[in-house]
Write a protein that holds these residues in place. Sequence first.
Motif, short mmCIF file in Angstrom:
data_model
loop_
_atom_site.label_atom_id
_atom_site.label_comp_id
_atom_site.label_asym_id
_atom_site.label_seq_id
_atom_site.Cartn_x
_atom_site.Cartn_y
_atom_site.Cartn_z
N GLU A 7 -8.78 -86.37 -99.60
CA GLU A 7 -7.90 -86.09 -98.42
C GLU A 7 -6.56 -85.98 -98.79
N LEU A 8 -5.92 -86.73 -99.59
CA LEU A 8 -4.70 -86.67 -100.39
C LEU A 8 -4.38 -84.92 -100.71
N ARG A 9 -5.43 -84.66 -101.40
CA ARG A 9 -5.13 -83.26 -101.95
C ARG A 9 -4.90 -82.25 -100.89
N LEU A 10 -5.75 -82.44 -99.92
CA LEU A 10 -5.67 -81.66 -98.79
C LEU A 10 -4.47 -81.43 -98.26
N PRO A 199 -3.01 -100.19 -106.81
CA PRO A 199 -3.23 -98.73 -107.05
C PRO A 199 -2.65 -97.90 -106.47
N CYS A 200 -1.91 -96.65 -107.28
CA CYS A 200 -1.17 -95.72 -106.74
C CYS A 200 -1.72 -94.30 -107.08
N ILE A 201 -1.63 -93.37 -106.38
CA ILE A 201 -1.90 -91.93 -106.65
C ILE A 201 -0.85 -90.95 -106.69
N GLU A 202 -0.58 -90.35 -107.58
CA GLU A 202 0.57 -89.68 -108.06
C GLU A 202 0.11 -88.09 -107.94
N PHE A 203 0.98 -87.24 -107.38
CA PHE A 203 0.79 -85.70 -107.46
C PHE A 203 2.00 -85.20 -107.79
N GLN A 204 2.10 -84.12 -109.03
CA GLN A 204 3.21 -83.76 -109.30
C GLN A 204 2.91 -82.35 -108.98
N LEU A 205 4.05 -81.70 -108.04
CA LEU A 205 3.74 -80.56 -107.46
C LEU A 205 4.97 -79.06 -107.47
N TYR A 206 4.50 -78.26 -107.22
CA TYR A 206 5.41 -77.20 -107.23
C TYR A 206 5.24 -76.23 -106.16
N ASP A 207 6.44 -76.13 -105.74
CA ASP A 207 6.65 -75.12 -104.35
C ASP A 207 7.06 -73.78 -104.93
N GLN A 208 6.26 -72.76 -105.03
CA GLN A 208 6.47 -71.35 -105.60
C GLN A 208 7.64 -70.97 -104.81
N LYS A 209 7.45 -71.02 -103.52
CA LYS A 209 8.49 -70.10 -102.40
C LYS A 209 9.74 -70.50 -102.76
N THR A 222 0.53 -100.16 -99.04
CA THR A 222 1.28 -99.94 -97.64
C THR A 222 0.61 -98.79 -96.75
N SER A 223 -0.44 -98.11 -97.48
CA SER A 223 -0.95 -96.86 -96.92
C SER A 223 -0.14 -95.80 -96.50
N HIS A 224 1.00 -95.55 -97.07
CA HIS A 224 2.12 -94.66 -96.80
C HIS A 224 2.47 -93.91 -98.42
N TRP A 225 3.11 -92.68 -98.16
CA TRP A 225 3.83 -92.15 -99.25
C TRP A 225 4.99 -92.98 -99.44
N ASP A 226 5.28 -93.20 -100.82
CA ASP A 226 6.33 -94.10 -101.55
C ASP A 226 7.47 -93.29 -102.00
N GLU A 227 8.53 -93.23 -101.11
CA GLU A 227 9.68 -92.25 -101.57
C GLU A 227 10.35 -93.04 -102.79
#
Length: 252
Positions: A7-10, A199-209, A222-227
């Motif tokens: 779900e997070l990938r989507l 447990p934490c889930i990390e995504f490294q991302l690239y915005d091409q635009k 917390t069930s939230h994105w952790d800034e």
Amino acid sequence: MEQLIKELRLTVGGNGDVSIIHEARWHLPISSYEVSFGRVKRFKMDVLMKMLLFAFQETDIHRAATLADMLLVEELFIRDLIDKMQRTGLIHLEKKGYKLTAKGIDYLEKGIFEEDMEAEQTLILYSTVHDMYFLSEDNRIPEGGGKLPPYRYVAEENIDRAQVVELLSNEGFNSEEEGFQILVTEVTDHEELEAEFIPCIEFQLYDQKQDLFFARVWNTMTSHWDEVLEKQIEEHEVVKWREEMEEKKLET
């Protein structure tokens, strides 16, 4: 966990311009403490106590009987009140008579009186990365974190008792009743318990635009994105991610 990751990938890949260049799972260690803390019961100072303190401030008085005669109050009652003020550190006996301590002067100026209550204990959690304390009972730690590798930027730990007092004061350990307040005053002791692992889930991302690298980290407690975690990872690694992408371009 696998369903959550899908779900997070989507979510992070919902924008067609954004691609996932790497993802990882790790645990964030959270310190656990049993803390003992002191509280006081704060009253508005009554008229008789004020009169006694004013008398000790202005006159040399050794005996309760002298005050009883001056104020037309039972000597036993005056003696009990003097004992109470000595016990709580508002006055002390010198050669010339009873005198106010610094605490006594302060209380007289503020018009308050405080009585110590029995010490209490509670469990708290502390995240060194966030420099944040929170109550253990209000936060459920998801299972399985201990099996994951640790977060790579954990800070050194040093408990701040002033912050713990602030936490307890804000989380219902202070109260106000008719005629008095109950206030947390200090942390008297603390014992470190076994650490918890989030447990934490990390995504490294690239915005091409936008030609932009960034991180998203899902905190399962917390069930939230952790800034906080995202910003820390970006500060340490974004330059490296760009260099790695440039190297791959050269190889192709």
